[in-house]
Design an enzyme around this catalytic site. Structure first.
Site, PDB file in Angstrom:
ATOM      1  N   GLY A 248     -33.335  45.266  64.053  1.00  0.00           N
ATOM      2  CA  GLY A 248     -33.752  45.950  65.269  1.00  0.00           C
ATOM      3  C   GLY A 248     -33.814  45.128  66.531  1.00  0.00           C
ATOM      4  N   PRO A 286     -31.099  41.929  60.184  1.00  0.00           N
ATOM      5  CA  PRO A 286     -30.573  42.042  61.552  1.00  0.00           C
ATOM      6  C   PRO A 286     -29.102  42.434  61.577  1.00  0.00           C
ATOM      7  CG  PRO A 286     -30.723  39.727  60.926  1.00  0.00           C
ATOM      8  CD  PRO A 286     -31.221  40.520  59.754  1.00  0.00           C
ATOM      9  N   GLY A 287     -28.727  43.252  62.526  1.00  0.00           N
ATOM     10  CA  GLY A 287     -27.325  43.639  62.686  1.00  0.00           C
ATOM     11  C   GLY A 287     -26.850  43.266  64.078  1.00  0.00           C
ATOM     12  N   ARG A 288     -27.231  44.098  65.052  1.00  0.00           N
ATOM     13  CA  ARG A 288     -26.765  43.924  66.437  1.00  0.00           C
ATOM     14  C   ARG A 288     -26.988  42.505  66.969  1.00  0.00           C
ATOM     15  NH1 ARG A 288     -27.038  48.377  70.024  1.00  0.00           N
ATOM     16  NH2 ARG A 288     -28.627  49.205  68.619  1.00  0.00           N
ATOM     17  N   CYS A 354      -9.417  63.276  76.057  1.00  0.00           N
ATOM     18  CA  CYS A 354      -9.565  64.527  76.809  1.00  0.00           C
ATOM     19  C   CYS A 354     -10.970  65.102  76.720  1.00  0.00           C
ATOM     20  CB  CYS A 354      -8.543  65.536  76.299  1.00  0.00           C
ATOM     21  SG  CYS A 354      -6.895  64.895  76.484  1.00  0.00           S
ATOM     22  N   GLU A 355     -11.915  64.384  77.271  1.00  0.00           N
ATOM     23  CA  GLU A 355     -13.310  64.829  77.331  1.00  0.00           C
ATOM     24  C   GLU A 355     -13.949  64.164  78.527  1.00  0.00           C
ATOM     25  OE1 GLU A 355     -16.094  65.253  74.427  1.00  0.00           O
ATOM     26  OE2 GLU A 355     -14.719  65.237  72.728  1.00  0.00           O
ATOM     27  N   TYR A 382     -21.585  47.890  66.597  1.00  0.00           N
ATOM     28  CA  TYR A 382     -21.544  49.353  66.703  1.00  0.00           C
ATOM     29  C   TYR A 382     -20.415  49.843  67.621  1.00  0.00           C
ATOM     30  CZ  TYR A 382     -26.083  48.758  64.465  1.00  0.00           C
ATOM     31  OH  TYR A 382     -27.076  48.390  63.601  1.00  0.00           O
TER      32      TYR A 382
HETATM   33  N1  LLP Z   1     -31.780  48.035  58.627  1.00  0.00           N
HETATM   34  C1  LLP Z   1     -31.727  49.364  58.622  1.00  0.00           C
HETATM   35  C2  LLP Z   1     -32.354  50.098  57.515  1.00  0.00           C
HETATM   36  C3  LLP Z   1     -31.086  50.054  59.665  1.00  0.00           C
HETATM   37  O1  LLP Z   1     -31.047  51.377  59.666  1.00  0.00           O
HETATM   38  C4  LLP Z   1     -30.486  49.315  60.715  1.00  0.00           C
HETATM   39  C5  LLP Z   1     -29.774  50.004  61.807  1.00  0.00           C
HETATM   40  C6  LLP Z   1     -30.549  47.909  60.670  1.00  0.00           C
HETATM   41  C7  LLP Z   1     -31.220  47.303  59.614  1.00  0.00           C
HETATM   42  C8  LLP Z   1     -29.925  47.040  61.719  1.00  0.00           C
HETATM   43  O2  LLP Z   1     -30.496  47.254  62.963  1.00  0.00           O
HETATM   44  P1  LLP Z   1     -30.065  46.340  64.209  1.00  0.00           P
HETATM   45  O3  LLP Z   1     -30.577  44.937  63.926  1.00  0.00           O
HETATM   46  O4  LLP Z   1     -28.604  46.381  64.327  1.00  0.00           O
HETATM   47  O5  LLP Z   1     -30.757  46.960  65.360  1.00  0.00           O
HETATM   48  N2  LLP Z   1     -25.345  52.862  66.481  1.00  0.00           N
HETATM   49  C9  LLP Z   1     -26.546  52.528  67.189  1.00  0.00           C
HETATM   50  C10 LLP Z   1     -27.490  51.690  66.347  1.00  0.00           C
HETATM   51  C11 LLP Z   1     -27.883  52.343  65.043  1.00  0.00           C
HETATM   52  C12 LLP Z   1     -28.781  51.483  64.201  1.00  0.00           C
HETATM   53  C13 LLP Z   1     -28.920  52.046  62.826  1.00  0.00           C
HETATM   54  N3  LLP Z   1     -29.707  51.265  61.917  1.00  0.00           N
HETATM   55  C14 LLP Z   1     -26.160  51.822  68.486  1.00  0.00           C
HETATM   56  O6  LLP Z   1     -24.983  51.646  68.744  1.00  0.00           O
HETATM   57  O7  LLP Z   1     -27.027  51.456  69.266  1.00  0.00           O
END
Ligand code: LLP
Length: 427
Positions: A248, A286-288, A354-355, A382
């Site tokens: 997050g 962590p992802g983003r 086309c949107e 993402y």
């Molecule tokens: N763990 C779980 C259970 C999650 O659902 C998520 C993201 C993460 C970890 C990783 O979260 P991060 O560190 O990336 O914030 N598509 C959207 C974001 C969707 C996030 C979904 N879950 C965007 O482009 O902002």
């Protein structure tokens, strides 16, 4: 040559003279060689984002599980697997990708509210580390599947801590009313059921409160709520081996000021220490924050279209490549790949789809001409993982830059590839 001029929040990107570089690679050269739209990622930026977490956790027992939904390309998974990460997966597809990139099965955790029996079987077969279970009904099914395979499923229960992460509603996940996690009040009961089920082995507890979080306070609230629950579950005689705080942490898209990963964890660990939990086995997802600012999307200006109310800068990347502006009104910086000295004009930067929703940036000041290249920043997370074939557009290629070396980690998708699984009705 002038000294390099870095872009805020993008340590791997710098102008040398009027040319934008990623690490030691001139981006215009990559566009020439591979065409546009084109995603370019910096391996160094990914590893330095990971290093910030590792610094924050120095001396602690932690498993960092990259939430690969942010960018699930094999070459990106490989970077994190080689750096020792585990993975947070949410489908059998993501699981197979980790295994294909030689990621270790025992460091995989499986999240998501709707795991199917066949996904559970695949994950048990692979020997993953933990299922993050999201409901009582899922527990029952998982126990059943595990028993049918003569194994016990390692489980953590995802708790909904009911804290407001103060982010976009679509990416808030830890509030009451969200489909995610088990409600606070039902958690101890759910653990009691888990402990009684023959196919389940309780391992840990987890939460994930949302995404693109730029403040520390919601995390600290979540720690308190999680630890209250751990105390209650353990008081009921069920030991909790690991505590997983999800992902997050936000990134700087447009002057956003999230805490750095080490700063956040300094504060989190102080709280954990204060309550006597600092030496527990911790996990994060962590992802983003690991990949978002490691990537750019290069795109060519196809046409400039002056209008009475707006000027449009029509580029060859679109909402199918970069869905975040259309989906979340998200802001991505857009900068020239080669700067011009001309005075800028204000444009809406839009794609060919086309949107009307196919926009990448509103009201951007740009000095551009037809044929110029633009870089859409913060495109590592993402974007490709959410890219589609809308308007029968092929997905863009991806290049991983490592110093002065480049690796093609995805080729441009052809129309024939898009049509591969379709057929005409035979008569
Ligand atoms: N763990 C779980 C259970 C999650 O659902 C998520 C993201 C993460 C970890 C990783 O979260 P991060 O560190 O990336 O914030 N598509 C959207 C974001 C969707 C996030 C979904 N879950 C965007 O482009 O902002």
């Amino acid at each position: 040559m002038n000294s390099p001029h870095n872009l805020p929040g993008q340590p791997q990107l710098a102008y040398r003279g009027n040319e934008l570089f990623c690490e030691d690679i001139r981006l215009s050269d990559l566009a020439k060689e591979h065409g546009t739209p084109l995603f370019v990622y910096s391996k160094g930026a990914m590893l330095s984002a990971l290093a910030a977490y590792q610094r924050g956790f120095a001396g602690r027992t932690v498993q960092i599980c990259y939430a690969m939904k942010a960018n699930s390309s094999l070459g990106v998974i490989q970077v994190f697997a080689e750096a020792g990460c585990g993975f947070d997966v949410v489908s059998a597809g993501e699981l197979q990708r980790v295994l294909a990139a030689s990621g270790p099965a025992e460091k995989i955790i499986f999240s998501g509210v709707g795991k199917t029996r066949s996904e559970m079987r695949a994950a048990l077969q692979a020997g993953i580390g933990c299922f993050n279970v999201e409901s009582e009904a899922e527990l029952e099914v998982l126990s059943d599947v595990a028993l049918s395979m003569n194994v016990k499923a390692p489980v953590s229960i995802r708790v909904n801590p009911n804290v407001d992460p103060k982010t976009h509603p679509y990416i808030s996940t830890g509030l009451k009313g969200s489909k995610f996690g088990v409600a606070h009040e039902r958690v101890v009961q759910t653990y009691q059921r888990a402990a009684a089920l023959p196919g389940i082995q309780v391992k840990g507890i987890d939460c994930h409160i949302g995404s693109q979080i730029t403040e520390v306070a919601p995390y600290l609230d979540a720690v308190d709520r999680m630890l209250d629950l751990v105390e209650a579950i353990e008081a009921a005689g069920i030991p909790i081996h690991h505590i997983d705080f999800g992902g997050g942490l936000g990134i700087n898209y447009n002057g956003d000021t999230p805490p750095s990963a080490d700063d956040l964890w300094d504060k989190m660990l102080a709280k954990l220490d204060g309550r006597g939990f600092g030496q527990r086995h911790l996990m994060i997802e962590p992802g983003r924050s690991l990949v978002g600012n490691a990537g750019v999307c290069l795109s060519e200006v196809l046409y400039l279209k002056p209008g009475e109310q707006k000027n449009f800068c029509i580029i060859d990347a679109a909402m199918n490549d970069l869905p975040r502006p259309a989906m979340y009104q998200a802001y991505h910086q857009i900068v020239p790949v080669c700067t011009r000295t001309a005075a800028p004009a204000t444009y809406d930067v839009v794609g060919p789809v086309c949107e009307s929703g196919d926009w990448i940036g509103h009201d951007r000041a740009l000095a551009v001409q037809q044929g110029d290249l633009l870089a859409v920043l913060s495109a590592g997370a993402y974007c490709m993982s959410m890219a589609s074939n809308y308007n029968s557009r092929g997905r863009a290629p991806e290049i991983l830059v490592d110093g002065a070396q480049t690796h093609v980690i995805r080729q441009r998708e052809t129309v024939a590839e898009q049509m591969r699984y379709e057929s005409l009705v035979t008569r």
